[in-house]
Enzyme design. Structure first.
Site, PDB file in Angstrom:
ATOM      1  N   GLU A 178       0.836  -1.212   0.000  1.00 36.80           N
ATOM      2  CA  GLU A 178       0.000   0.000   0.000  1.00 36.80           C
ATOM      3  C   GLU A 178       0.863   1.251   0.000  1.00 36.80           C
ATOM      4  O   GLU A 178       2.034   1.223   0.396  1.00 36.80           O
ATOM      5  CB  GLU A 178      -0.961   0.023   1.192  1.00 36.80           C
ATOM      6  CG  GLU A 178      -0.376  -0.422   2.521  1.00 36.80           C
ATOM      7  CD  GLU A 178       0.717   0.457   3.080  1.00 36.80           C
ATOM      8  OE1 GLU A 178       0.602   1.691   2.948  1.00 36.80           O
ATOM      9  OE2 GLU A 178       1.687  -0.082   3.643  1.00 36.80           O
ATOM     10  N   GLU A 321       4.481  -0.614   1.955  1.00 34.18           N
ATOM     11  CA  GLU A 321       4.716  -0.847   0.524  1.00 34.18           C
ATOM     12  C   GLU A 321       4.585  -2.314   0.133  1.00 34.18           C
ATOM     13  O   GLU A 321       4.491  -2.636  -1.042  1.00 34.18           O
ATOM     14  CB  GLU A 321       6.112  -0.371   0.088  1.00 34.18           C
ATOM     15  CG  GLU A 321       6.410   1.083   0.300  1.00 34.18           C
ATOM     16  CD  GLU A 321       7.814   1.468  -0.168  1.00 34.18           C
ATOM     17  OE1 GLU A 321       8.532   0.592  -0.726  1.00 34.18           O
ATOM     18  OE2 GLU A 321       8.196   2.636   0.018  1.00 34.18           O
TER      19      GLU A 321
END
Length: 355
Positions: A178, A321
């Protein structure tokens, strides 16, 4: 929520229980390998889980993908992050150009990185970008709902459809990633509501805010819950009122991967909040989740406990991430190789121990 489940089922299929026979066969086979029973610890439990998911004791996963869902958050107006919202689209371009930490680690692990714009507050264009924008970021949850219920359902469906699309192109292991400045705030709010825990226990420093700003962040989450009154028994309502587009997208990705019979590696705090929503929508989806690591974000260990998941790694990471998730791909590969390459006592001509 039944209507959403019906749409998910039509789109990606039904989530079924793991194959108990394959799990039992994997456990028995592990005890035949040239080692004391249980001596490979979590690698053994992972091998058994993968057998249950895939229906075979010697699975292999040729194509792996990290799906980075990106979205912005109106709550950044409240000063809950050390970075400005402009960083979200800038980092999206960094992912697409291969320069982020997750890109580096994914290359090492042999995984693809796909970035989905599900709610970035900027117009983005790139040949490798998956553009699934629902809106230009969420609204400020300290003042009202993050999104409409229809948008929350759309976010979940979007994630599920991305999973189905990648599956059709050969992906068999999914990693949640994300990007969204401020997204630890809605993630903490989601966790607090679904778990019943007070915000002071679950709100962390995110990008590394000061003690003063951390206290402010806790108050913002408390205010968001008071203002919006999300219903803990309705995970879609919680997502709509205090969540984020990328959180919903990841919840859908998890459900979509599980419906296709694929393991899905859960990254850090934000991804785990999405996993909690997915589990609330369909409890059986937990069987397909692999917790990659326990991040340094306060509340993550509690969140994993709420999910009933034990993390593979403890690396003191808190980047997000999908970075912790990508590292866990090496553990998955190791578990698969143990099952396919390690000798048994019989094949190696070694006497087995007596229990």
């Amino acid at each position: 929520m039944k209507e959403l489940m019906d749409r998910l089922t039509r789109s990606v299929g039904t989530i079924t229980a793991p194959d108990a026979r394959a799990q039992a066969e994997a456990a028995a086979y592990l005890d035949k390998l040239t080692k004391p029973p249980g001596s490979l610890g979590k690698l053994e439990s992972l091998a058994i889980q993968l057998a249950g998911i895939t229906g075979t004791i010697k699975p292999s996963f040729e194509k792996k993908a990290v799906v980075v869902m990106a979205g912005d958050h109106g709550v950044c107006e409240e000063g809950v992050s050390a970075f400005p919202s402009e960083v979200t689209p800038q980092m999206v371009m960094n992912f697409l150009n291969g320069g982020a930490a997750v890109n580096v680690l994914a290359r090492q692990a042999g995984a693809d990185v796909l970035c989905v714009d599900i709610g970035v507050a900027a117009d983005l264009s790139h040949e490798r970008l998956l553009s699934r924008k629902i809106n230009m970021g969420t609204k400020n949850i300290a003042k009202g709902p993050a999104m409409t219920r229809a948008e929350a359902e759309q976010a979940i469906m979007t994630g599920a459809e991305v999973a189905a699309e990648l599956y059709s192109h050969g992906t068999r292991v999914f990693v949640t990633g994300e990007m969204g400045i401020g997204n630890t705030t809605p993630s903490a709010a989601v966790f607090a509501v679904l778990s019943g825990k007070p915000p002071a226990e679950v709100v962390g420093r995110g990008t590394g805010v000061s003690d003063e700003r951390l206290m402010h962040k806790i108050r913002v989450v408390e205010q968001a819950i008071t203002v919006n009154r999300p219903l803990a028994e309705d995970p879609v309502d919680v997502l709509a009122k205090v969540g984020g587009y990328e959180i919903g997208g990841l919840a859908g990705l998890i459900l979509g991967a599980a419906a296709k019979g694929c393991p899905v590696v859960i990254d850090g705090f934000i991804s785990s909040a999405a996993a909690l929503i997915a589990a609330a929508i369909c409890p059986e989806s937990r069987s397909y989740m692999i917790a990659s690591h326990n991040s340094k974000e306060r509340g993550h260990s509690l969140l994993l406990q709420a999910l009933g998941l034990s993390p593979m790694l403890h690396m003191d990471m808190r980047l997000g991430e999908g970075t912790g998730g990508v590292l866990c791909l090496h553990m998955i590969e190791a578990a698969c190789r143990i099952m396919s390459e390690m000798a048994t006592f019989e094949s190696a001509g070694i006497s087995g121990g007596e229990l």
